[in-house]
Enzyme design. Sequence first.
Site, mmCIF file in Angstrom:
data_model
loop_
_atom_site.group_PDB
_atom_site.id
_atom_site.type_symbol
_atom_site.label_atom_id
_atom_site.label_comp_id
_atom_site.label_asym_id
_atom_site.label_seq_id
_atom_site.Cartn_x
_atom_site.Cartn_y
_atom_site.Cartn_z
ATOM 1 C CE LYS A 180 -8.158 10.979 -4.143
ATOM 2 N NZ LYS A 180 -7.422 10.130 -5.059
ATOM 3 N N GLY A 236 -2.578 -4.698 1.526
ATOM 4 C CA GLY A 236 -3.831 -4.286 0.891
ATOM 5 C C GLY A 236 -3.925 -4.901 -0.479
ATOM 6 C CB VAL A 237 -4.571 -8.099 -1.817
ATOM 7 C CG1 VAL A 237 -3.085 -8.311 -1.676
ATOM 8 C CG2 VAL A 237 -5.315 -8.768 -0.660
ATOM 9 N N GLY A 238 -6.587 -5.019 -2.592
ATOM 10 C CA GLY A 238 -7.828 -4.583 -3.227
ATOM 11 C C GLY A 238 -7.606 -4.479 -4.728
ATOM 12 C CG HIS A 239 -10.383 -2.172 -7.055
ATOM 13 N ND1 HIS A 239 -11.040 -1.808 -5.915
ATOM 14 C CD2 HIS A 239 -11.318 -2.638 -7.898
ATOM 15 C CE1 HIS A 239 -12.335 -2.039 -6.060
ATOM 16 N NE2 HIS A 239 -12.530 -2.551 -7.258
ATOM 17 C CB VAL A 240 -3.930 -0.854 -6.797
ATOM 18 C CG1 VAL A 240 -2.524 -0.704 -7.367
ATOM 19 C CG2 VAL A 240 -4.799 0.292 -7.256
HETATM 20 P P1 NAD Z 1 -9.238 -0.782 -2.558
HETATM 21 O O1 NAD Z 1 -10.225 -0.210 -1.597
HETATM 22 O O2 NAD Z 1 -9.726 -1.590 -3.693
HETATM 23 O O3 NAD Z 1 -8.161 -1.661 -1.780
HETATM 24 C C1 NAD Z 1 -7.606 -1.279 -0.574
HETATM 25 C C2 NAD Z 1 -7.452 -2.560 0.236
HETATM 26 O O4 NAD Z 1 -6.733 -2.247 1.424
HETATM 27 C C3 NAD Z 1 -8.787 -3.154 0.682
HETATM 28 O O5 NAD Z 1 -8.845 -4.518 0.309
HETATM 29 C C4 NAD Z 1 -8.792 -2.948 2.191
HETATM 30 O O6 NAD Z 1 -9.473 -3.978 2.879
HETATM 31 C C5 NAD Z 1 -7.307 -2.971 2.490
HETATM 32 N N1 NAD Z 1 -6.913 -2.344 3.757
HETATM 33 C C6 NAD Z 1 -7.420 -1.254 4.384
HETATM 34 N N2 NAD Z 1 -6.766 -1.025 5.521
HETATM 35 C C7 NAD Z 1 -5.807 -1.978 5.630
HETATM 36 C C8 NAD Z 1 -4.791 -2.271 6.582
HETATM 37 N N3 NAD Z 1 -4.637 -1.537 7.662
HETATM 38 N N4 NAD Z 1 -3.981 -3.333 6.354
HETATM 39 C C9 NAD Z 1 -4.117 -4.103 5.256
HETATM 40 N N5 NAD Z 1 -5.070 -3.878 4.313
HETATM 41 C C10 NAD Z 1 -5.899 -2.828 4.503
HETATM 42 O O7 NAD Z 1 -8.368 0.457 -3.062
HETATM 43 P P2 NAD Z 1 -7.436 0.509 -4.341
HETATM 44 O O8 NAD Z 1 -8.190 1.135 -5.447
HETATM 45 O O9 NAD Z 1 -6.778 -0.786 -4.533
HETATM 46 O O10 NAD Z 1 -6.360 1.602 -3.876
HETATM 47 C C11 NAD Z 1 -5.344 1.266 -2.956
HETATM 48 C C12 NAD Z 1 -4.495 2.501 -2.652
HETATM 49 O O11 NAD Z 1 -3.910 2.989 -3.851
HETATM 50 C C13 NAD Z 1 -5.281 3.692 -2.079
HETATM 51 O O12 NAD Z 1 -4.447 4.395 -1.200
HETATM 52 C C14 NAD Z 1 -5.564 4.536 -3.287
HETATM 53 O O13 NAD Z 1 -5.776 5.898 -2.962
HETATM 54 C C15 NAD Z 1 -4.289 4.341 -4.060
HETATM 55 N N6 NAD Z 1 -4.447 4.560 -5.485
HETATM 56 C C16 NAD Z 1 -5.356 3.836 -6.191
HETATM 57 C C17 NAD Z 1 -5.488 4.057 -7.553
HETATM 58 C C18 NAD Z 1 -6.433 3.254 -8.379
HETATM 59 O O14 NAD Z 1 -6.331 3.277 -9.606
HETATM 60 N N7 NAD Z 1 -7.349 2.488 -7.791
HETATM 61 C C19 NAD Z 1 -4.705 5.043 -8.178
HETATM 62 C C20 NAD Z 1 -3.758 5.746 -7.419
HETATM 63 C C21 NAD Z 1 -3.654 5.512 -6.069
#
Ligand code: NAD
Length: 364
Positions: free
Chosen positions: A94, A194-198
Amino acid sequence: MLEVKDINEAGLSNDLVFGNKSFAGHEEVVFCYDKKTGLKAIIAIHDTTLGPALGGTRMWMYKSEAEALNDVLRLSRGMTFKAAITGLELGGGKAVIIGDARKDKTPDLFRKYGEFIDSLKGRYITAEDVGTSTSDMVYVHERTKFVTGLPESMGGSGDPSPVTAYGVYMGMKASAMERWGDDSLRGKKIAVQGVGHVGENLVKYVTEEGAKVYISDINKEQLEAVSKKYGAEIVSPDAVYDLDIDIYAPCALGATLNTEHIGRLKCAIVAGAANNQLADENIHGKMVTDKGILYAPDFLINAGGLINVYSEIKGYNREASLEQAKNIYTTTLEIFKKAKLENLTTAAAARMLAEERLLAARKA
Ligand code: NAD
């Protein structure tokens, strides 16, 4: 000995960086600095027994370099177990870039970063993670071929998040089956933190199945957009731990399963995408179990993204990736069974299975 006392805003960790297990076992840790572009990155290669160390690059405004180091050491180690438990021919690695993803990104910064990756000659392969995107990977790709998660227009696998969310959804359904003898999520109360990408994709899956969904995020715009799109109920970031719900799905950053939060949680299942959800794998893995909460190990159920980028190396096929991510359902049930039979926490059972596979590979 360097001590990282503090937890960052997302509550990453209060581990000791040196002198504890998170450092032990790393094959190589590279500090990358470039004055011209302002690049400050750390690449951690944890274990290459099963193959090259593949793991995304996180860009985050760490409070200190020690905190960034701590994070990358924990994350890279998790990638080793994730690849092993998923049965992929990949090692664990990583990287983190210290900086503000909204302000500090430049094409040259990612190009320079690509040069550092290239100098590792394929021992480390990168992809996007929190704070980085497929478009950043295009600049990395200008300087190295050891990058995945490229846009589909370039023959890449694009955004891995939909496949990650699908795998998490499968892990969540397996958890429901284990807990209630029925994997339907209809009518279940689910909080997605957390309603980002995943997180957004997960909200889509569970809403389609008829769950009652609560969402929290520190990004108000995104929060409101997701609420409007799926009819999910907004709760404040801290209130998520006090909700009377069935399932808590951490999809923001790590270490939200700490002593305080576990004490407050009122749910039957924890199943989410965030990496390193347990602030301390042993202490909090046991605390969750003792509270009667079924914990679906993060590195097991969030492996969809890794499956997706792995497929890119082999010749990308999204349908095949989704099909493989579906297997997370079966593996999750196997882990629950192993935990029961061997009187282990689910986190320990998952770790053990991954370690057994690594050991077998080392012997072979
Ligand atoms: P992202 O950055 O798109 O979304 C994360 C969201 O969490 C953001 O909208 C952010 O504003 C929000 N956030 C941050 N701190 C917060 C808090 N204290 N309370 C509420 N919301 C909060 O990231 P992602 O790609 O959706 O990934 C989310 C998690 O999943 C991460 O831990 C990442 O390492 C893990 N993950 C992601 C993937 C992937 O394919 N993207 C794969 C495996 C693991």
